[in-house]
Design an enzyme around this catalytic site. Structure first.
Site, PDB file in Angstrom:
ATOM      1  CG  MET A  58      -1.921  -1.166   1.145  1.00 21.22           C
ATOM      2  SD  MET A  58      -3.416  -0.889   2.071  1.00 21.22           S
ATOM      3  CE  MET A  58      -2.776  -0.711   3.708  1.00 21.22           C
ATOM      4  NE  ARG A  81      -3.059   1.398   9.798  1.00 22.71           N
ATOM      5  CZ  ARG A  81      -3.407   0.406   8.978  1.00 22.71           C
ATOM      6  NH1 ARG A  81      -2.711  -0.705   8.943  1.00 22.71           N
ATOM      7  NH2 ARG A  81      -4.458   0.522   8.186  1.00 22.71           N
ATOM      8  CG  HIS A 104       6.752  -1.888   2.250  1.00 18.59           C
ATOM      9  ND1 HIS A 104       6.597  -0.721   2.951  1.00 18.59           N
ATOM     10  CD2 HIS A 104       5.557  -2.526   2.308  1.00 18.59           C
ATOM     11  CE1 HIS A 104       5.357  -0.643   3.410  1.00 18.59           C
ATOM     12  NE2 HIS A 104       4.708  -1.728   3.045  1.00 18.59           N
ATOM     13  CD  GLN A 123      -1.996  -8.958   3.914  1.00 19.29           C
ATOM     14  OE1 GLN A 123      -2.811  -8.079   4.113  1.00 19.29           O
ATOM     15  NE2 GLN A 123      -0.751  -8.694   3.561  1.00 19.29           N
ATOM     16  CB  SER A 141       3.923  -0.758  10.920  1.00 22.17           C
ATOM     17  OG  SER A 141       2.663  -0.248  10.518  1.00 22.17           O
ATOM     18  CB  VAL A 189      12.092  -5.799   8.392  1.00 22.00           C
ATOM     19  CG1 VAL A 189      13.246  -4.838   8.623  1.00 22.00           C
ATOM     20  CG2 VAL A 189      12.407  -6.743   7.236  1.00 22.00           C
ATOM     21  CG  HIS A 207       8.136   0.223   6.088  1.00 21.56           C
ATOM     22  ND1 HIS A 207       8.388  -1.133   6.045  1.00 21.56           N
ATOM     23  CD2 HIS A 207       6.796   0.333   6.314  1.00 21.56           C
ATOM     24  CE1 HIS A 207       7.285  -1.808   6.262  1.00 21.56           C
ATOM     25  NE2 HIS A 207       6.285  -0.949   6.411  1.00 21.56           N
TER      26      HIS A 207
HETATM   27  P1  AMP Z   1       1.354  -3.030   3.426  1.00 23.88           P
HETATM   28  O1  AMP Z   1       1.904  -1.922   2.594  1.00 23.88           O
HETATM   29  O2  AMP Z   1       1.267  -2.703   4.887  1.00 23.88           O
HETATM   30  O3  AMP Z   1       0.078  -3.606   2.852  1.00 23.88           O
HETATM   31  O4  AMP Z   1       2.408  -4.205   3.352  1.00 23.88           O
HETATM   32  C1  AMP Z   1       2.810  -4.754   2.129  1.00 23.88           C
HETATM   33  C2  AMP Z   1       3.564  -6.028   2.372  1.00 23.88           C
HETATM   34  O5  AMP Z   1       4.713  -5.736   3.177  1.00 23.88           O
HETATM   35  C3  AMP Z   1       2.750  -7.071   3.149  1.00 23.88           C
HETATM   36  O6  AMP Z   1       3.007  -8.362   2.608  1.00 23.88           O
HETATM   37  C4  AMP Z   1       3.289  -6.935   4.547  1.00 23.88           C
HETATM   38  O7  AMP Z   1       3.173  -8.119   5.323  1.00 23.88           O
HETATM   39  C5  AMP Z   1       4.740  -6.608   4.282  1.00 23.88           C
HETATM   40  N1  AMP Z   1       5.350  -5.925   5.430  1.00 23.88           N
HETATM   41  C6  AMP Z   1       4.894  -4.812   6.059  1.00 23.88           C
HETATM   42  N2  AMP Z   1       5.683  -4.511   7.117  1.00 23.88           N
HETATM   43  C7  AMP Z   1       6.646  -5.468   7.145  1.00 23.88           C
HETATM   44  C8  AMP Z   1       7.753  -5.721   8.008  1.00 23.88           C
HETATM   45  N3  AMP Z   1       8.041  -4.944   9.046  1.00 23.88           N
HETATM   46  N4  AMP Z   1       8.538  -6.791   7.744  1.00 23.88           N
HETATM   47  C9  AMP Z   1       8.254  -7.611   6.684  1.00 23.88           C
HETATM   48  N5  AMP Z   1       7.236  -7.423   5.837  1.00 23.88           N
HETATM   49  C10 AMP Z   1       6.436  -6.372   6.068  1.00 23.88           C
END
Ligand code: AMP
Length: 289
Positions: free
Chosen positions: A36, A193, A43, A159, A191, A182, A40
């Site tokens: 999304m 957020r 990602h 998820q 995150s 991570v 960071h």
């Molecule tokens: P999002 O943008 O939050 O929808 O996350 C996109 C992808 O990145 C999803 O598969 C998340 O599980 C993964 N993701 C988000 N934060 C982390 C993290 N700290 N470590 C590993 N993967 C992450």
């Protein structure tokens, strides 16, 4: 695609389907990393992993309205496309798919993917319809980007389970890879957020990883009482002055159901806690010896 070549931004479904089709006809392996945005290190670790597994890495950036509830943070969800473009490229993504909402959900859109039992517990209980939005957008993104491999993060353990199941149930001819969480150096799971947290909340949020580490240690030492481990985890989390603890759940990762026993080969402990108005999730997968 090398990280020093300039990243291609594609905004329409037609364009990216054609592009992927061309790569496939050339025998190139494609990996997709759905996100999304507001990229960071979590990602970019996924993008780097994708680069180690495929010739072409597509990062998708789409804040998916279908997975947000009416009182959630869809409109204020952080966005910074210019920064994301640079980060995706630096991590080795050759292509960024960046559609707008109308491209993904044109007028008259009615078809959704239902995600089954596992979508009704934990996150699903606090975020009704969330996983239906996730499975629907991921199914669309897989059909749109036509990858051989799709990479998701263990950060969103529920998820990851649900998407793996959807890929199997709906016969997507795609390998799914789940990459590890991570963390910041102090242990906070990274995150998008986290930027909502003020200084005190950011410090207090460290209790999450501390409580998970505590559980891991107790299990390693042979403790098998979930009640006892949970009680102390709650004490640790409460010391961080949370606004609310949504859940601390012990999950059998094989079928993603809550378990009362620690007797399987692995146990997943997942939690969701609010600090101020910011809701954070974290988890740990613990092997049982
Ligand atoms: P999002 O943008 O939050 O929808 O996350 C996109 C992808 O990145 C999803 O598969 C998340 O599980 C993964 N993701 C988000 N934060 C982390 C993290 N700290 N470590 C590993 N993967 C992450």
């Amino acid at each position: 695609m090398k990280s020093d070549s300039s990243v291609r931004i594609l905004k329409t479904i037609r364009e990216i389907q054609k592009t992927s089709e061309k790569f496939r006809s050339e025998g190139k392996k494609i990996a997709v990393v759905p996100t999304m945005g507001y990229l960071h290190k979590g990602h970019t670790s996924l993008i780097e992993r994708a680069g180690s597994l495929a010739d072409i890495v597509i990062t998708t950036i789409f804040v998916n309205p279908a997975q947000f509830g009416p009182n959630e943070d869809f409109t204020r969800y952080p966005r910074d496309f210019e920064r994301d473009k640079t980060a995706a490229q630096a991590a080795g993504s050759g292509i960024v798919f960046y559609p707008d909402v109308e491209e993904m959900y044109p007028k008259g859109f009615v078809s959704f993917v239902e995600a089954g039992e596992a979508s009704n517990i934990l996150e699903g209980k606090f975020r009704p319809k969330h996983f239906r939005g996730v499975t629907t957008v991921v199914a669309k993104l897989l059909n749109i980007t036509k990858p051989h491999i799709a990479i998701f993060g263990q950060k969103d353990a529920q998820q990851a389970f649900i998407i793996r199941k959807m890929i199997r149930d709906l016969n997507f001819d795609i390998d799914i890879v789940i990459a590890p969480i991570v963390r910041e150096t102090d242990g906070l799971a990274i995150s998008s957020r986290n930027i909502y947290l003020n200084e005190t909340e950011r410090k207090n949020a460290l209790v999450l990883f501390r409580s998970l580490q505590y559980a891991q240690e107790r299990i390693r030492q042979g403790e098998r009482s979930i009640a006892s481990i949970r009680k102390e985890m709650l004490n640790i989390i409460r010391s961080g002055a949370p606004a609310q603890i949504d859940y601390v759940a012990f999950i059998d990762p094989v079928n993603f159901s809550e378990t009362e026993n620690i007797n399987q080969s692995e146990i997943l402990i997942a939690l969701a806690v609010r600090f101020g108005s910011t809701r954070l999730i974290d988890n740990i997968l613990i092997p049982i010896s």
